[in-house]
Structures are given as C-alpha cells and as structure tokens.
Design a protein around this motif. Structure first.
Motif, short mmCIF file in Angstrom:
data_model
loop_
_atom_site.label_atom_id
_atom_site.label_comp_id
_atom_site.label_asym_id
_atom_site.label_seq_id
_atom_site.Cartn_x
_atom_site.Cartn_y
_atom_site.Cartn_z
N LEU A 1 0.82 -1.26 0.01
CA LEU A 1 0.07 -0.08 -0.06
C LEU A 1 0.93 1.40 0.13
O LEU A 1 0.46 2.24 -0.90
N HIS A 2 1.94 1.14 0.88
CA HIS A 2 2.94 2.37 0.77
C HIS A 2 3.61 2.50 -0.51
O HIS A 2 3.82 3.76 -1.06
N TRP A 3 3.88 1.55 -1.23
CA TRP A 3 4.70 1.23 -2.64
C TRP A 3 3.85 2.32 -3.43
O TRP A 3 4.16 3.02 -4.23
N ASP A 4 2.49 1.82 -3.16
CA ASP A 4 1.70 2.55 -4.44
C ASP A 4 1.28 3.98 -3.92
O ASP A 4 1.45 4.73 -4.92
N ALA A 5 1.16 4.10 -2.80
CA ALA A 5 0.96 5.75 -2.39
C ALA A 5 2.04 6.71 -2.68
O ALA A 5 1.96 7.65 -3.32
N GLN A 6 3.24 6.09 -2.38
CA GLN A 6 4.40 7.00 -2.61
C GLN A 6 4.90 7.06 -4.16
O GLN A 6 5.15 8.40 -4.50
N ASN A 7 4.71 5.94 -4.70
CA ASN A 7 5.05 6.10 -6.24
C ASN A 7 3.97 6.97 -7.04
O ASN A 7 4.39 7.65 -7.84
N ALA A 8 2.55 6.63 -6.55
CA ALA A 8 1.82 7.59 -7.31
C ALA A 8 1.87 9.05 -6.89
O ALA A 8 1.88 9.95 -7.73
N GLY A 9 2.22 9.41 -5.75
CA GLY A 9 2.45 10.72 -5.34
C GLY A 9 3.67 11.38 -6.03
O GLY A 9 3.58 12.48 -6.55
N PHE A 10 4.65 10.63 -6.59
CA PHE A 10 5.71 11.13 -7.36
C PHE A 10 5.38 11.13 -8.70
O PHE A 10 5.78 11.99 -9.49
N ASP A 11 4.60 10.27 -9.30
CA ASP A 11 4.16 10.31 -10.36
C ASP A 11 3.02 11.70 -10.87
O ASP A 11 3.30 12.45 -11.94
N VAL A 12 2.57 11.89 -9.75
CA VAL A 12 1.75 13.13 -9.90
C VAL A 12 2.46 14.60 -10.00
O VAL A 12 2.21 15.38 -10.66
#
Length: 317
Positions: free
Chosen positions: A202-213
């Motif tokens: 879940l943290h992997w998803d959230a952190q990487n999505a945050g940097f994609d944004v």
C-alpha cells in the motif's frame, strides 16, 4: 530570488529499501554535490533525539550540522522545534497530497505551506554554504514533503524517483535490521520499522503515485529503477549527475561494480550510511528464494495496477 541564488535540491523520492541511500552516497561523492541524508527526519532524530550523523558524531557534536544550525537559525537552541513539528504535521502528511497536488492551494493551507517551506529553504541555503556545494542531495523519499516543496520559489527542486520491484521491497521491510544511530548506545535493542507485505504494498502504491503526480505537475523528474542502477551503476550515476547540473562529474568507481565511499554527514537514513571504503554494488535478489507464494501474491495483487507502469511483471516469480 534569482535562479542562481536558489539552492539546487535533488530530492530522492520513492519508498525506502529501494537503494536510495546508496545512490545518494555515490552522487554525494561528486564534486559540487553534498549529501544531506533524510532531511525530513532531521527535526526529530537530529535536533530532538541527538542521534548520530553519518560522520559518527552525535548531532550536537557534528561540526557540519552545528554550522548549519548557526547559519540558518542562529543556533539550534534558538529554533522553536516544537512549533515547527506542529506546523510540519499540518502539511507534511500523505493524506494532504490530494490538496497539495492541486493547481492552486486553499488560502489556509497555502499559508502553512509557505511557513513550512521557508524553514526548509533556510536549512538548504545554510547546508549549501556549510558544505561548499552547488547541489544538495536530500534522500527524504517522502512524497508529501516533495509536494510541499513544489510550492517553494526559494529552491530549485528536482526529483529523482527511485523505484524497485515491490516484492523485493516488501521482503526488505520484513527484515530485522538494527539501528546504530542512538547517541547513548541504547540503539542496540532498537530496530528499523518492520511492515507486513500488505502494508508495504500500500505504501509502495501511495509513494510512487505521489511522485507520478509531481511529474505531471511539471516538477523536473528523473526515474531510476533499482534493477538498472545495480546493473549499470556508473551509467546511472552519470544520468543523475547530468540531471542535477553536474554534467562533467566523474563517479568514484574503482571498477564496474565497486565504489569508494568517504565519511559523510547524512543526518538520517539506512544504516549503510555509516559504511566507508570500497563498497561493491550488486542486486539483492534474495527475496526471490526467501519469500513464500502468499507473500508475493499479496504484494502483487495490491500493486498490480502500477506494476506495468514501472516495467515489472505481474507474474508471481
């Protein structure tokens, strides 16, 4: 503030246990660069807890960090750490990313972000002076901090987004790893945080999505895959150096996979920041044999929507 006066801050982002500390250390060896470690943790682990700097001295005894505190705030004793931590908690949280990612901040949040970023700008300017650096490397990794700093006009923010196969990351987060940082030696019984496979995913998803944004919002971003970094370390470091504005820097490799690292002043991060001398780079693929099918299945299921984006297979190895 003119562009030449703004500190260049290369912010290494992503989820921990992805090789970010090692990448920061190597880039920090380049002429003109200076590695700060995880500045996001400076306030608690350094200022309040007095943990050890990468040089081995406690925060309160480290000449570099005392120079930074004097330059930025008139000394750490003069800095209202409690007030800043309260302010930090009101903006630097993953749950605030959707608000921080908007094209315009709501007035109350904008004011809090402005005051928060002013402190970081003072820190970075002082560190640039104390470290006699052109480029600062901050391996904080936190997507929410990067989203805050995006709104600062006082720094030149550049993101190096480090990604690693989430099944390997989950294996690393499950390991027992001692923390040698505590100033009084009490860290002998303390360990780095351990997460379950599902929590890590879940943290992997959230952190990487945050940097994609952040990349979609126009923040200069260079993506680095752990697997490519360990396969071609020198080439990867050269790419990062060019991105940072250090195009002629020569990485300190002794051969294709061995780098020589000097003592540093990283304020927080993986315990490998205390290693010096020759360090061999090799991909850690122990997870492929050490993790069970259920472990891998859980991580794969939770991260499946994003795996292909970063070049990872949904197959459970």
């Amino acid at each position: 503030m003119s562009a030449s006066e703004r500190p260049v801050v290369v912010f290494i982002g992503g989820l921990g246990r992805s090789g970010s500390t090692l990448l920061e250390r190597i880039v920090g060896e380049l002429p003109g660069a200076f590695a700060l470690g995880e500045a996001v943790h400076l306030w608690q682990r350094g200022v309040l807890d007095g943990e050890r700097c990468g040089c081995g001295a406690t925060f309160g005894e480290c000449v570099f960090w005392q120079r930074v505190g004097a330059e930025a705030f008139g000394g750490w004793d003069a800095f209202d750490i409690d007030a800043f931590l309260e302010l930090k908690g009101s903006v630097d949280r993953t749950r605030f990313i959707p608000s921080l990612a908007r094209r315009r901040l709501a007035a109350p949040l904008a004011e809090r972000v402005r005051r928060h970023n002013a402190v970081y700008a003072r820190l970075y300017r002082a560190a640039r002076t104390a470290g006699d650096a052109r480029v600062l490397i901050d391996s904080s990794k936190s997507a929410s901090l990067a989203h805050c700093l995006r709104w600062s006009d006082e720094i030149d923010l550049r993101i190096v987004h480090v990604v690693r196969d989430p099944r390997a990351v989950a294996h690393s987060w499950a390991k027992v790893v001692r923390r040698p940082e505590a100033a009084d030696g009490s860290a002998e019984g303390e360990f780095m945080a351990r997460w379950s496979p599902a929590k890590t995913a879940l943290h992997w998803d959230a952190q990487n999505a945050g940097f994609d944004v952040l990349a979609r919002r126009g923040v200069p971003t260079l993506r680095v895959r752990y697997e490519e970094f360990t396969a071609e370390p020198s080439g990867t470091v050269r790419r990062v150096a060019r991105f940072a504005g250090l195009p002629d820097a020569e990485p300190p490799f002794e051969d294709a996979t061995t780098v020589r690292l000097a003592a540093n002043h990283q304020v927080a991060g993986n315990p490998m920041r205390f290693r010096t001398g020759a360090v061999e780079l090799r991909a850690d693929e122990a997870w492929k044999e050490a993790t069970g099918p259920l472990h891998r299945a859980v991580v794969t299921a939770v991260t499946a929507p994003m795996l292909g984006r970063y070049g990872y297979s949904r197959r459970i190895h």
